[in-house]
Design an enzyme around this catalytic site. Structure first.
Site, mmCIF file in Angstrom:
data_model
loop_
_atom_site.group_PDB
_atom_site.id
_atom_site.type_symbol
_atom_site.label_atom_id
_atom_site.label_comp_id
_atom_site.label_asym_id
_atom_site.label_seq_id
_atom_site.Cartn_x
_atom_site.Cartn_y
_atom_site.Cartn_z
ATOM 1 C CG ASN A 1 -2.015 1.057 1.157
ATOM 2 O OD1 ASN A 1 -1.797 2.087 0.338
ATOM 3 N ND2 ASN A 1 -2.892 0.739 1.795
ATOM 4 N NE ARG B 1 -5.410 2.663 -1.499
ATOM 5 C CZ ARG B 1 -5.110 3.783 -1.199
ATOM 6 N NH1 ARG B 1 -3.731 4.069 -1.198
ATOM 7 N NH2 ARG B 1 -5.740 4.747 -1.253
ATOM 8 C CG HIS C 1 -11.661 6.597 0.249
ATOM 9 N ND1 HIS C 1 -12.003 8.025 0.612
ATOM 10 C CD2 HIS C 1 -9.892 6.999 0.341
ATOM 11 C CE1 HIS C 1 -10.984 8.601 1.097
ATOM 12 N NE2 HIS C 1 -9.633 8.198 0.697
ATOM 13 N NE ARG D 1 -6.739 14.733 -0.946
ATOM 14 C CZ ARG D 1 -6.934 13.187 -0.992
ATOM 15 N NH1 ARG D 1 -8.158 12.781 -1.472
ATOM 16 N NH2 ARG D 1 -6.124 12.473 -0.407
ATOM 17 N N GLY E 1 -9.188 6.764 9.842
ATOM 18 C CA GLY E 1 -8.697 7.518 11.111
ATOM 19 C C GLY E 1 -9.511 8.324 12.124
ATOM 20 C CD GLU F 1 -7.889 1.053 3.694
ATOM 21 O OE1 GLU F 1 -8.327 2.138 3.425
ATOM 22 O OE2 GLU F 1 -7.683 0.509 4.661
#
Length: 367
Positions: A7, A58, A147, A208, A297, A350
């Site tokens: 990842n 990933r 995601h 973002r 998180g 994941e």
């Protein structure tokens, strides 16, 4: 089958070796500034982790071609590189990790697991931008969503936690971290999501902006003569919580808001306002709500964010038990007694979703 999960993040490379029962044998996180990892350090890390039977990578963007995980060969690798233009900030990091690990572990079967693939099922009404047909057809302009590996994990684990069948189960999955997105899930399938052509669309995030008026951006380009590079850098790295409060850390924003800091309070209010609106929109896409799930998180670790979000969603049948919410670990039900829709906290894994996809792909190949 022992699977090495790879990842690649913005500045690190996470390696996790899982056994056939999905138990973590070992894990390492290496620094990878500008997507570059030291070859000697990588070899040493892989040697210390143990020998896998297969590798799962990933990959952020699968475009329209890759709607599910696929074994990597020369044709697949070429196609993934052709998608760099769709995700110039993220795809190169995934591919740099692929190159480095393949060189270190030659000959092992490798599978690409795409963050966009879970959203390949969203209907045209949710995927289509109201843009000129020529634009959409020429450049493949549509909503892809991201995601997906995290949302897919929520889709698989929510029925287990609730001891219910996935059939007809309407879930709004809230992946809240540095990046943040929501997903509307029914029958284990994605029907809508908040991220779109890029991971910039949707919720307010750490750095973002989330969705903003495109007319405003055009105004800035025309009247203030901002360059495209300046615009992209600001929207990606200097907006969101950082732009509003000067900090991208939700923990700091919460602490400062409680202490009376006005910019932190505004940042938190904007974040929660957009989050509530997004959850309601996802529930509307589902025609109702059976389970609201927090992951990532912030979603896992911030009782305050969960409480603030749910406080405005009573009309959807959700309500929190304050004590459960305050002490909740992961994979926990924090619903208030009598709530018609469950509220859960699920650990983002994941790595386990990637391992599951790797085994499924290689089983099909062997068959």
């Amino acid at each position: 089958m022992r699977v090495m999960v790879v990842n690649a993040g913005s500045s690190s490379l996470k390696l996790t070796l899982l056994d056939g029962e999905d138990a973590t044998i070992a894990a390492r996180e290496l620094e990878a500034p500008r997507a570059q990892v030291d070859p000697e350090e990588l070899h040493a890390a892989l040697d210390s982790l143990g020998e896998p039977d297969a590798v799962g990578h990933r990959i952020v963007h699968g475009g329209e071609r890759f709607r599910e995980a696929v074994r990597i060969d020369a044709d697949v690798e070429t196609a993934m590189r052709e998608l760099i233009d769709l995700a110039p900030l993220h795809q190169p990091k995934s591919l740099a990790a692929l190159d480095a690990v393949t060189e270190a572990l030659p000959g092992l079967p490798a599978v690409a697991c795409f963050d966009t693939a879970f959203h390949a099922t969203i209907p045209a009404a949710a995927a289509t931008y109201a843009l000129p047909a020529e634009w959409r057809e020429r450049w493949g302009l549509r909503r892809y969503g991201f995601h997906g590996l995290s949302h897919a994990w929520v889709a698989r684990n929510t029925p287990e936690l609730l001891e219910r069948d996935a059939s007809g189960l309407r879930i709004v999955s809230c992946h809240l971290g540095a990046g943040a997105s929501l997903c509307a899930i029914n029958d284990g399938i994605s029907l809508d999501t908040t991220m779109g052509f890029t991971p910039l669309e949707g919720l307010v995030m750490a750095t973002r902006s989330g969705s903003v008026d495109p007319g405003m951006l055009l105004w800035l380009l025309e009247h203030e003569r901002l360059s495209a590079t300046e615009m992209a850098d600001a929207l990606e790295h200097d907006a969101g919580l950082k732009g509003l409060a000067g900090s991208a850390d939700m923990r700091e924003v919460l602490w400062r808001a409680d202490a009376g800091d006005e910019s932190a309070r505004l940042a938190l209010d904007v974040y929660i306002h957009r989050l509530r609106a997004g959850i309601a929109a996802m529930a509307a896409a589902l025609g109702g709500l059976d389970a609201l799930v927090f992951t990532g998180g912030v979603g896992q670790e911030s009782p305050a964010v969960r409480e603030l979000a749910v406080a405005g969603l009573g009309f959807l049948g959700v309500a929190l038990d304050s004590e459960r919410n305050g002490v909740a670990g992961v994979d926990a039900d924090i619903s208030a007694a009598g709530a018609s829709a469950a509220t859960l906290v699920i650990l983002a894994r994941e790595d386990l979703e990637i391992a599951r996809q790797v085994r499924a792909v290689l089983a099909d190949v062997d068959a």
